[in-house]
Motif scaffolding. Structure first.
Motif: not given
Length: 735
Positions: A215-231
């Motif tokens: 949410s904080e990054a909205l409005g600009g470029f920033r790539p995220f890896l959402l690294d979450g275990i299954t579930g």
């Protein structure tokens, strides 16, 4: 508008150049518009790319554009910028790339489809009728009553959602002249998509932190890896972030690797997000796909859900991109325009200036390398949402074990125990068909594809031998074609044979098989998944389709039947993909309040990959795999381009590649290394011999500089009869 009077047009095909025309009577429409132009003795549809003040020849020799085909551009300037960049990076003709980004019908000269939503309304005769007059046809009666409430008409999709199957009732009312089709303006449609939005579950601290970062990054470029275990609730983070974007008037693009991921995700989006949802994938009818494309391009649909080609769909208010299961190789196009949708999503976010979220439980090694290098920001979801516990994973050594239907005694016992307590069982066998080999016990004949260096798979239910590489189909012989003997035997096991064996071992237990064969009919996958969720299926078996993003709350036991064929594959990415598959399958078990268990059957329990996964999980495996890749100077520590050639004869393919290498050598810097040419691992497919030449480079800019000079020489090479070639930048498949 500029005073330049030369229209530069891209045409589909192998020529990597723009063609110059005089604007003629069309005026000066904006770039991104389809135009009809004369080309040789024919007329072709092209895309106006730009205007120029002058051309490289006498303007009097130029032909004129016949007419513009669209009232407004199909591609905005930002879309053209992305596709031009992609064509240049992947060294593909621009015209071909642009037409790949269009729905199929728009590649021809036909007009745009009528705007609005497909609807149904009553005719004058229907409006004069009362529901009581259709009392003997309750489905028709319900449909008529509903349409009487809305004289202007209702969207057909909403009627289907509200009343269930209406096809036969609608057909009958049409035949009686009581209803007719119409088009409804999107704003006038009382869509179920925008009706009561379901309440959101409470986020755990890790989910809340991930959402806050995006949410904080909205409005600009920033790539995220959402690294979450299954579930762990990655989808909930997506939905919350998308909801913020939609509330602010923006659009979100969500990409998934396979069509099979869309049913569940689509329903979650429709019940949680307001406004129409545009869904784009290759299984849609052409008109349905084109209308969804227009919904996205017009800005009417705030959320777009699609497979890899959706990366090109025009989105005038794009504010967020999500790539789910970012590790999946299906996100790389393997034919024609060979682009990576994941990598283009990152580039598109950079060009637009918005965040991009790459979500997965098993990140690609390239993505983890970007995290380590500081280019991507990692958001971790290390625990399952809702308090569910991670499953226990057990290696099962099946050497010297008596197998029935490919199942060891221990796995059969645990299946019985899971079923007895009301749980569901998931079994993965990544091989469809009945048996991978049909052989003669007398002389050793094997059913080999005459057009490929591969065996044909037996599909017993349809009595056919099928080559999964070229698609060739033959009937199953009654006797051996070589010696005439009657003793033909089936070796190995596919999902069809496993289903047959399970039916014998577990009588009375309902079994559902999910693979490409069983889900070929439209709607069949959705029907099967719905039956699983209703608890009508006790054993669920299938190929890797089952491992990709599905949520099966009732599954308490997951079993992988045969890991060993994947452990020793020739592709250097095989260990990574095997580890990802194991972890993804494991994630299907124990996702609700009941604990889950995973059983991996293998004859190689000592294999380092399996041991590292058990000891340290996917993170430990990835660290070891990255160290191996660095030592071997393989991606992501080096960059590759693969030149493939195929021809009726092996010598012709190798000769073309030898000539290509001769032209490449003077262009090579010290960083560029050429390997080959050599025959491909699968050296013959569909009757054509295949060979390849690998280009390896330590730096991406140096590789691109080399390719920029080499590719034109490839196109100028003397044609060798029957040879076809392709260049694959950042290849994901080496076979």
């Amino acid at each position: 508008m500029t005073e330049a009077r030369i229209a530069r047009v891209a045409l589909p095909g192998p020529l990597d150049e723009l063609f110059d025309y005089l604007p003629g009577a069309m005026g000066q429409p904006e770039p991104g518009t389809r135009v009809l132009v004369p080309f040789g003795r024919s007329r072709r549809v092209g895309i106006l790319v730009e205007y120029a003040a002058e051309c490289g020849c006498d303007p009097s020799r130029l032909k004129s554009v016949e007419r513009a085909l669209d009232p407004r551009p199909l591609f905005a300037p930002a879309d053209l910028t992305l596709i031009r960049w992609a064509a240049r990076y992947y060294r593909h003709p621009l015209g071909d790339a642009l037409f790949t980004a269009l729905p199929a019908r728009l590649r021809e000269s036909g007009p745009l489809l009528a705007s609005g939503v497909a609807g149904i309304r009553l005719t004058a005769a229907g409006a004069a009728l009362t529901p009581a007059e259709l009392a003997r046809a309750p489905r028709q009666q319900a449909l008529l009553a509903r349409l009487l409430e809305s004289p202007e008409g209702l969207a057909q999709r909403n009627l289907e959602e509200e009343l269930g199957g209406i096809t036969s009732a609608l057909r009958a009312l049409r035949a009686k002249g009581l209803v007719e089709s119409c088009r409804l303006e999107p704003g006038a449609v009382a869509s179920a998509d925008s009706s009561a939005v379901l309440a959101a579950p409470e986020l755990n601290p890790e989910q809340a932190a991930a959402l806050a970062a995006v949410s904080e990054a909205l409005g600009g470029f920033r790539p995220f890896l959402l690294d979450g275990i299954t579930g762990s609730g990655k989808t909930e983070v997506y939905i919350r972030a998308i909801a913020e974007v939609v509330a602010a008037g923006g659009q979100a693009l969500v990409m998934v690797p396979e069509i099979g991921l869309t049913p569940q995700l689509r329903e979650r989006f429709r019940t949680r997000l307001p406004g129409p949802l545009a869904v784009l994938h290759s299984a849609l009818a052409a008109g349905e796909r084109e209308r969804a494309w227009h919904q996205a391009a017009s800005g009417e649909a705030p959320v777009v859900l699609g497979t890899r080609s959706a990366v090109f769909v025009p989105l005038p208010r794009l504010a967020l991109i999500v790539v789910d299961e970012e590790h999946d190789p299906s996100l790389k196009q393997q034919e024609g325009f060979r682009y990576s949708a994941r990598d283009l999503a990152v580039r598109r976010a950079q060009l637009v200036g918005c965040p991009v979220v790459l979500g997965t439980a098993t990140p690609a090694l390239e993505t983890l390398h970007n995290v380590i290098a500081g280019r991507y920001h990692r958001l971790a979801l290390p625990r399952r949402a809702g308090g569910a516990r991670p499953p226990t994973i057990n290696l099962l050594d099946i050497r010297n074990q008596p197998l029935r239907a490919g199942l060891s005694p221990v796995l059969r016992e645990r299946m019985h125990a899971a079923l007895a307590t009301g749980g569901q069982v998931l079994l993965l066998l990544n091989r469809r068909g009945y048996a991978p080999v049909l052989t003669c016990h007398s002389c050793g004949w094997v059913g080999v594809c005459p057009d490929c260096d591969a065996r044909m798979t037996l599909h017993l239910g349809e009595r056919r031998l099928w080559c999964h590489h070229c698609g060739r189909i033959e009937s199953v012989p009654r006797d051996c074609p070589q010696c005439g003997g009657p003793d033909l035997r089936m070796l190995g096991r596919g999902t069809e044979r496993l289903e047959e064996g399970l039916t014998e071992l577990f009588p009375g237990v309902r079994i559902a098989r999910i693979d490409r064969d069983s889900t070929r009919r439209k709607g069949e996958l959705t029907r099967l998944l719905a039956a699983v969720h209703r608890g009508e299926v006790q054993i669920l078996l299938g190929t890797q389709m089952l491992a990709k993003g599905h949520d099966f709350p009732g599954v308490t036991l997951a079993g992988v039947i045969d890991l060993d064929h994947a452990l020793y594959a020739s592709d250097f990415r095989a260990p990574e993909r095997t580890a990802q598959l194991i972890v993804q399958v494991a994630g299907r078990a124990g996702r609700a309040e009941r604990a889950g268990e995973v059983v991996l059957q293998t004859r190689h329990p000592e294999h380092p990959l399996l041991q590292s996964l058990l000891r340290e999980g996917y993170g430990g495996f990835a660290r070891a795999a990255l160290a191996e890749r660095e030592a071997a100077q393989l991606p992501p520590f080096t960059y590759l381009a693969l030149l493939r050639a195929e021809a009726p004869e092996q010598e012709a393919a190798l000769a073309f590649l030898a000539a290509a290498r001769a032209h490449a050598e003077p262009l090579c810097s010290s960083e560029v290394e050429l390997l080959g040419p050599v025959p491909a691992p699968l050296s013959r497919r569909a009757g054509r011999h295949r060979a390849q030449l690998l280009v390896q480079c330590a730096q991406r800019p140096a590789l691109q500089h080399f390719l920029a000079h080499w590719t034109p020489t490839l196109r100028a090479l003397r044609r060798i009869k029957g040879v076809r070639w392709s260049l694959d930048v950042d290849p994901q498949e080496m076979v």
